[in-house]
Design a protein around this motif. Structure first.
Motif, PDB file in Angstrom:
ATOM      1  N   ASN A  45     -25.510   7.356  40.937  1.00 28.50           N
ATOM      2  CA  ASN A  45     -25.815   7.968  39.704  1.00 28.50           C
ATOM      3  C   ASN A  45     -26.058   9.595  39.931  1.00 28.50           C
ATOM      4  N   CYS A  75     -32.027  -0.236  41.642  1.00 23.46           N
ATOM      5  CA  CYS A  75     -31.319   0.206  42.537  1.00 23.46           C
ATOM      6  C   CYS A  75     -30.895  -0.889  43.686  1.00 23.46           C
ATOM      7  N   CYS A  76     -30.920  -0.545  44.986  1.00 20.73           N
ATOM      8  CA  CYS A  76     -30.243  -1.313  46.016  1.00 20.73           C
ATOM      9  C   CYS A  76     -31.090  -2.628  46.545  1.00 20.73           C
ATOM     10  N   GLY A 130     -21.309   4.447  45.580  1.00 18.05           N
ATOM     11  CA  GLY A 130     -22.083   5.788  45.196  1.00 18.05           C
ATOM     12  C   GLY A 130     -23.255   5.584  44.213  1.00 18.05           C
ATOM     13  N   TYR A 179     -30.117   3.609  39.610  1.00 18.50           N
ATOM     14  CA  TYR A 179     -30.779   5.000  40.332  1.00 18.50           C
ATOM     15  C   TYR A 179     -31.527   5.697  39.086  1.00 18.50           C
ATOM     16  N   GLY A 222     -23.674  -0.699  45.416  1.00 17.07           N
ATOM     17  CA  GLY A 222     -24.549   0.282  45.226  1.00 17.07           C
ATOM     18  C   GLY A 222     -24.874   0.280  43.669  1.00 17.07           C
ATOM     19  N   MET A 231     -24.030  11.316  44.703  1.00 17.35           N
ATOM     20  CA  MET A 231     -25.140  12.313  44.655  1.00 17.35           C
ATOM     21  C   MET A 231     -25.937  12.365  46.320  1.00 17.35           C
ATOM     22  N   LYS A 265     -26.574   9.901  51.663  1.00 16.14           N
ATOM     23  CA  LYS A 265     -25.889   8.749  52.248  1.00 16.14           C
ATOM     24  C   LYS A 265     -24.512   8.497  51.588  1.00 16.14           C
TER      25      LYS A 265
END
Ligand code: SF4
Ligand code: MSK
Length: 636
Positions: free
Chosen positions: A449, A296-297, A447, A314, A477, A562, A565
């Motif tokens: 998943n 992820c991030c 964005g 994600y 992201g 999703m 955020k």
């Protein structure tokens, strides 16, 4: 592809077979178990704001048309989506507050584990925020920058907008937002006001509620801008680095530690300490020592600054554990699946939470505070090393799937590459190539998943369409993760998919910048908090041309939006004037008033608007058309 496993990632498909044979449920099984999902919720027509509820409005018009208090479908939908924007703003802005408070402490010399790694950027930010740096030591400037930043969480004067928005958006845009009454003056107050105005019996005028949400979304932009920029000061501004992405980066001959979440405060120190503790890992029989991988991030953060390979994004975070070779997964905040400890318990994997406000049942908690960052990082790494000694080699199954990725294109890195072509006027080559049509426009992919779509697929389909139409692409992201995993962030992808004129420009810049070939097809700009980097670049372009952001041939796309955020990001994208595509259905379609407002209404107000299109082929073509229209309007 097994239809039950909604992914286009071959590594995920392979590991889902492991899960199946071991009887372990994954995100895809839980998705199936949730079918059919609630139609009222999907349309945004379910209200749980008070305990007289839940109330639901019948979308077909036969049943109730209002909740018990009298709120109709438009009010209910508006309140629901607005609260989502507030949650998104809170998430990014808490992250930002954490970073700003840490910088303030560094300025006071209170955090020996951290230092200022980009001094030049610190001074640039000081100038941007109108801070006098004359006769001040660097640490004093850091303290002042952090303190002024924190005013954006404290200012009570409604007539003064947040510093970071004013400093980072074109003047025309700030004036428009101010005129529309959606400019936040204080992040915390804006989030708090949204919660207050959407309490039962308060703001029930749908458009007014929604515009309150837009103010929250702009607070989100403010929070992420400051988080990104101050992180660069503390950890270094990313520049291009070659690495690898996908599950094959997990190494059976090493102690594997995944860092997952968003906040780089701990993962940065883990990277440092892993180098120091490498021999301890070798001492327990791991021939290659310690291998840090990202998810992820947090993964994006360490990937762009240190070249740490990315294991996955994600939706497939559970898969890293299913390899049987992950010794620890260290998580901080946001987008962490609560299922992880359960899956970790099926293996030897330590799942370690680190933030006191983000714990999970079944996980080990090692409390992280900046003051004892080094000790905490060492304790975590030791925990992973101990876990390695319990690893069962017979259960190790790492699909050998990975791709080369060139990452780390901060706006500064892009400008540095451009300045190799024109040192006096770095933006000129970009402007010239947009004007002459070699680059038709620019698209920002942002964005997550989502199980609403096939994991990573829409990103690839849309990007290939845009590339063939000579659109320059940026990504952040989990979208960036998708491109990296699927081989669209390397030079081969440029050769294979870019239209001729785009390829020529990317090659000229890449060669000039010393990359020995073209820039990658999609430029990696960082984590989801780093969407502000793309805005910095766009603002520089708009200021250079003396226009507003909405005038430029720019679009944004969130094919798998999703999280709350992501809703906040997409909403500020619209508010700053970007046509913004969503590839998943937002939970607002129960109200035509709100859907109209998000499209035509937003266009009138902001010159930005939502494009909802779940078919990626159609979405790609629509984005190309929007770019053509923008070019036509500009007369180029
Ligand atoms: Fe029902 Fe109104 Fe309460 Fe919502 S706020 S749950 S619509 S009574
Ligand atoms: S982690 S918000 S799934 S981008 Fe930033 Fe990924 Fe979306 Fe979370």
């Amino acid at each position: 592809m097994n239809n039950r496993i909604k992914t286009s990632d071959p590594a995920v498909i392979a590991l889902c077979s492991v899960a199946e044979s071991e009887g372990i449920a994954t995100v895809f099984d839980r998705y199936q178990a949730q079918q059919p999902q609630c139609g009222f919720g999907s349309l945004g027509l379910c209200c749980r704001i008070c305990w007289k509820g839940p109330c639901r409005v019948d979308p077909f018009g036969d049943g109730p048309q209002a909740g018990i208090c009298g709120a109709d479908k438009h009010t209910i939908v508006a309140r629901n989506v607005t609260r989502m924007m507030a949650a998104g703003a809170a998430a990014h802005s808490e992250h930002g507050r954490h970073i700003a408070l840490a910088l303030q402490k560094i300025g006071k010399g209170l955090l020996p584990a951290y230092r200022i790694r980009d001094e030049a950027k610190l001074y640039r930010i000081a100038t941007l925020l109108n801070i006098d740096t004359q006769n001040k030591e660097m640490l004093e400037v850091a303290y002042d920058v952090a303190t002024k930043t924190l005013e954006d969480y404290q200012n009570q004067d409604h007539h003064k907008g947040c510093h970071w928005i004013s400093a980072t958006l074109p003047k025309k845009r700030v004036e428009l937002l101010s005129h529309l009454g959606v400019l936040p003056h204080n992040i915390d107050a804006t989030v708090s006001q949204i919660m207050a105005r959407t309490h039962i019996g308060c703001d029930a005028e749908p458009k007014n509620v929604f515009l309150g949400g837009i103010r929250g979304a702009l607070a989100d932009f403010n929070g992420m801008s400051l988080a990104t920029e101050l992180s660069d000061v503390m950890f270094g501004t990313p520049s291009p680095v070659v690495t690898e992405a996908n599950i094959g980066v997990i190494d059976k001959n090493a102690v594997n530690i995944a860092v997952n979440g968003h906040n780089p405060m701990l993962s940065e120190v883990i990277c440092d300490m892993a180098r120091e503790m490498n021999d301890i890992a070798k001492g327990v029989g791991a021939p290659k020592g310690i291998n840090i991988v990202g998810i992820c991030c947090t993964g994006n953060e360490v990937m762009m600054r240190h070249g740490v390979p990315l294991a996955t994004n994600y939706l497939s975070q559970e898969m890293a554990i299913l390899t049987g070779a992950l010794d620890a997964m260290v998580v901080d905040v946001q987008c962490i699946m609560p299922s992880l400890p359960q899956i970790g318990n099926c293996f030897h994997t330590e799942v370690i939470t680190t933030m006191d406000e983000n714990k999970m049942q079944g996980a080990r908690h090692i409390s992280f505070h900046e003051e004892n960052a080094v000790e905490t990082a060492r304790e975590i790494i030791q925990c992973a090393i101990n876990a390695y000694t319990r690893r069962d080699p017979k259960r190790v199954n790492i699909p050998n799937i990975k791709q080369t990725a060139v990452v780390g294109f901060s706006s500064e890195a892009v400008m540095a590459a451009l300045s190799k072509i024109d040192a006096d006027d770095p933006l000129k080559p970009l402007v010239d190539n947009i004007v002459n049509g070699n680059i038709q426009g620019v698209a920002l992919f942002a964005g997550c998943n989502s199980t609403q779509t096939v994991q990573d697929e829409s990103y690839q389909v849309i990007a290939k369409t845009l590339a063939a139409n000579n659109v320059l692409m940026l990504a952040t992201g989990c979208g960036a993760g998708a491109f990296a995993k699927h081989g669209l962030m390397n030079q081969q992808a440029t050769e294979q998919y870019a239209g001729d004129s785009l390829k020529a420009v990317l090659t000229a810049i890449g060669q000039a910048a010393g990359l020995g070939g073209p820039l990658p097809l999609v430029l990696h700009m960082g984590s989801c908090v780093d969407n502000s980097r793309a805005v910095s670049l766009a603002t520089a372009l708009a200021n250079r041309l003396g226009v507003d952001l909405c005038d430029l041939p720019l679009v944004a796309s969130a094919p798998e939006a999703m999280s709350e955020k992501a809703i906040a990001i997409a909403s500020w994208g619209v508010a700053i004037g970007l046509p913004t595509h969503l590839g998943t259905m937002p939970q607002v379609t129960g109200s035509d008033v709100i859907t109209d407002l998000m499209q035509e209404g937003a266009k009138d107000l902001f010159d930005g608007y939502f494009i909802v299109e779940t078919d990626p082929k159609i979405a790609g073509n629509k984005l190309v058309d929007v770019i053509k229209q923008k070019r036509q309007k500009l007369g180029i």
